[in-house]
Write a protein that holds these residues in place. Structure first.
Motif, PDB file in Angstrom:
ATOM      1  N   ILE A  20       0.821  -1.207   0.000  1.00 47.81           N
ATOM      2  CA  ILE A  20       0.000   0.000   0.000  1.00 47.81           C
ATOM      3  C   ILE A  20       0.862   1.266   0.000  1.00 47.81           C
ATOM      4  O   ILE A  20       1.981   1.304   0.489  1.00 47.81           O
ATOM      5  N   LYS A  21       0.293   2.272  -0.600  1.00 48.70           N
ATOM      6  CA  LYS A  21       0.959   3.570  -0.712  1.00 48.70           C
ATOM      7  C   LYS A  21      -0.151   4.625  -0.682  1.00 48.70           C
ATOM      8  O   LYS A  21      -1.211   4.431  -1.287  1.00 48.70           O
ATOM      9  N   VAL A  22       0.075   5.702   0.020  1.00 42.80           N
ATOM     10  CA  VAL A  22      -0.992   6.671   0.241  1.00 42.80           C
ATOM     11  C   VAL A  22      -0.711   7.984  -0.489  1.00 42.80           C
ATOM     12  O   VAL A  22       0.328   8.613  -0.269  1.00 42.80           O
ATOM     13  N   GLY A  23      -1.628   8.376  -1.342  1.00 46.31           N
ATOM     14  CA  GLY A  23      -1.572   9.697  -1.968  1.00 46.31           C
ATOM     15  C   GLY A  23      -2.288  10.680  -1.055  1.00 46.31           C
ATOM     16  O   GLY A  23      -3.381  10.384  -0.553  1.00 46.31           O
ATOM     17  N   ILE A  24      -1.681  11.810  -0.804  1.00 48.12           N
ATOM     18  CA  ILE A  24      -2.325  12.852   0.007  1.00 48.12           C
ATOM     19  C   ILE A  24      -2.556  14.052  -0.906  1.00 48.12           C
ATOM     20  O   ILE A  24      -1.612  14.567  -1.505  1.00 48.12           O
ATOM     21  N   ILE A  25      -3.822  14.434  -1.052  1.00 47.30           N
ATOM     22  CA  ILE A  25      -4.124  15.610  -1.883  1.00 47.30           C
ATOM     23  C   ILE A  25      -4.388  16.776  -0.942  1.00 47.30           C
ATOM     24  O   ILE A  25      -5.336  16.757  -0.154  1.00 47.30           O
ATOM     25  N   GLY A  26      -3.509  17.744  -1.004  1.00 42.55           N
ATOM     26  CA  GLY A  26      -3.624  18.913  -0.127  1.00 42.55           C
ATOM     27  C   GLY A  26      -4.485  19.969  -0.793  1.00 42.55           C
ATOM     28  O   GLY A  26      -4.256  20.327  -1.944  1.00 42.55           O
ATOM     29  N   GLY A  27      -5.494  20.430  -0.084  1.00 44.61           N
ATOM     30  CA  GLY A  27      -6.394  21.438  -0.644  1.00 44.61           C
ATOM     31  C   GLY A  27      -5.939  22.847  -0.297  1.00 44.61           C
ATOM     32  O   GLY A  27      -4.776  23.054   0.071  1.00 44.61           O
TER      33      GLY A  27
END
Ligand code: ADE
Length: 283
Positions: free
Chosen positions: A6-13
């Motif tokens: 698993i690998k987590v993408g973080i989308i910063g708003g």
């Protein structure tokens, strides 16, 4: 041994565009141009690092300096760049207006549904142009946000003593203008709890791309329906978001730590199966 790494993408708003705001130290950067894919250029470079031994990658939704409008964000290129980077999960942050007396400024909400009022965006990968997304797929939007990943966000909040509201419907409008008072009241009558300009089509595309997507919304204003409060203005949204950004980053870091402790194989496979069974061309 897990089948899926698993690998987590973080989308910063809004207000979370700067990777230095995140508590993880990024090790490497995939320059924006190198992250270009068949759907175009993502909003920013991808910053790769680790949290608690788990690979994470940060993408800034509005790009450095918040220059990209909600309508101009290339949501498909963003989501595809995270898929190609190997992400299995996406945690997104989003600044929202509150449509409910019970959601106050600064409150965190883990949303579980949306009402899509956007009109000028490419909202599917399955438009017949991509070999990576063949056929005609009618992806179900219940659940819209991945419930298990959302639960991890809730558990992470509980672990660090941060109050969050579980569940809520986000109305996503096209923008860039805010809503009229009549619209705002209509969205309340429709059952909306929060309002923003970016959840759609991001959450839809993430599901189409087979990634487990959950969001943390932060209420920054009361839009314009509430007589007792000033009407929303963009500067206030950013000020309130920035004031609360520490809570959001703490929550995201804790959530990644918890994500790392679980085996996601069956869950990832079951989403892939949903996509397969709802692709009418593969029958
Ligand atoms: N983002 C933050 N507050 C908002 C509002 N009131 N309407 C649309 N998007 C928002």
């Amino acid at each position: 041994m897990a089948k899926h790494k698993i690998k987590v993408g973080i989308i910063g708003g809004s207000g979370l565009s700067d990777p230095d705001n995140l508590i993880f130290k990024y090790k490497s950067e995939i320059p924006q141009e190198d992250a270009r894919n068949e759907f175009g250029l993502p909003s920013s470079a991808l910053h790769e690092g680790t949290i608690a031994g788990l690979d994470v990658v940060l993408l800034s939704r509005h790009g450095p300096g918040h220059k990209i409008t909600p309508t101009s964000v290339n949501y498909r290129a963003n989501i595809e760049s995270l898929r190609l980077a190997g992400c299995t999960h996406i945690l997104a942050s989003t600044a929202c207006g509150s449509l409910s007396e019970s959601i106050s400024r600064g409150q965190l909400v883990i949303p579980d549904s949306f009402i899509d009022r956007t009109i000028h965006r490419k909202a599917t990968f399955y438009d017949g142009t991509s070999q990576n997304y063949p056929g005609v797929c009618h992806v179900p939007m219940e659940p819209a946000f991945d419930p298990r990943t959302s639960r991890v966000l809730e558990d992470a909040a509980a672990k660090i003593g941060l109050p969050v509201r579980r569940g809520g419907t986000i109305v996503s409008i096209e923008g860039p203008r805010f809503s009229s008072k009549a619209e705002s009241n209509m969205f309340r009558q429709w059952g909306g709890h929060l309002i923003n300009m970016t959840t759609c089509p991001e959450v839809i595309l993430a599901k189409e791309a087979g990634m487990l997507y959950a969001a943390v919304a932060i209420a920054t204003d009361y839009d314009c329906w509430r007589d007792a409060t000033d009407t929303v203005c963009a500067a206030d949204v950013l000020t309130v978001f920035k004031k609360n950004v520490g809570k959001v980053t703490q929550l995201l870091v804790q959530a990644v730590e918890l994500l790392a402790q679980e085996n996601w194989d069956d869950h990832i496979d079951s989403l892939k199966n949903v996509l397969k069974t709802n692709n009418v061309s593969s029958h």
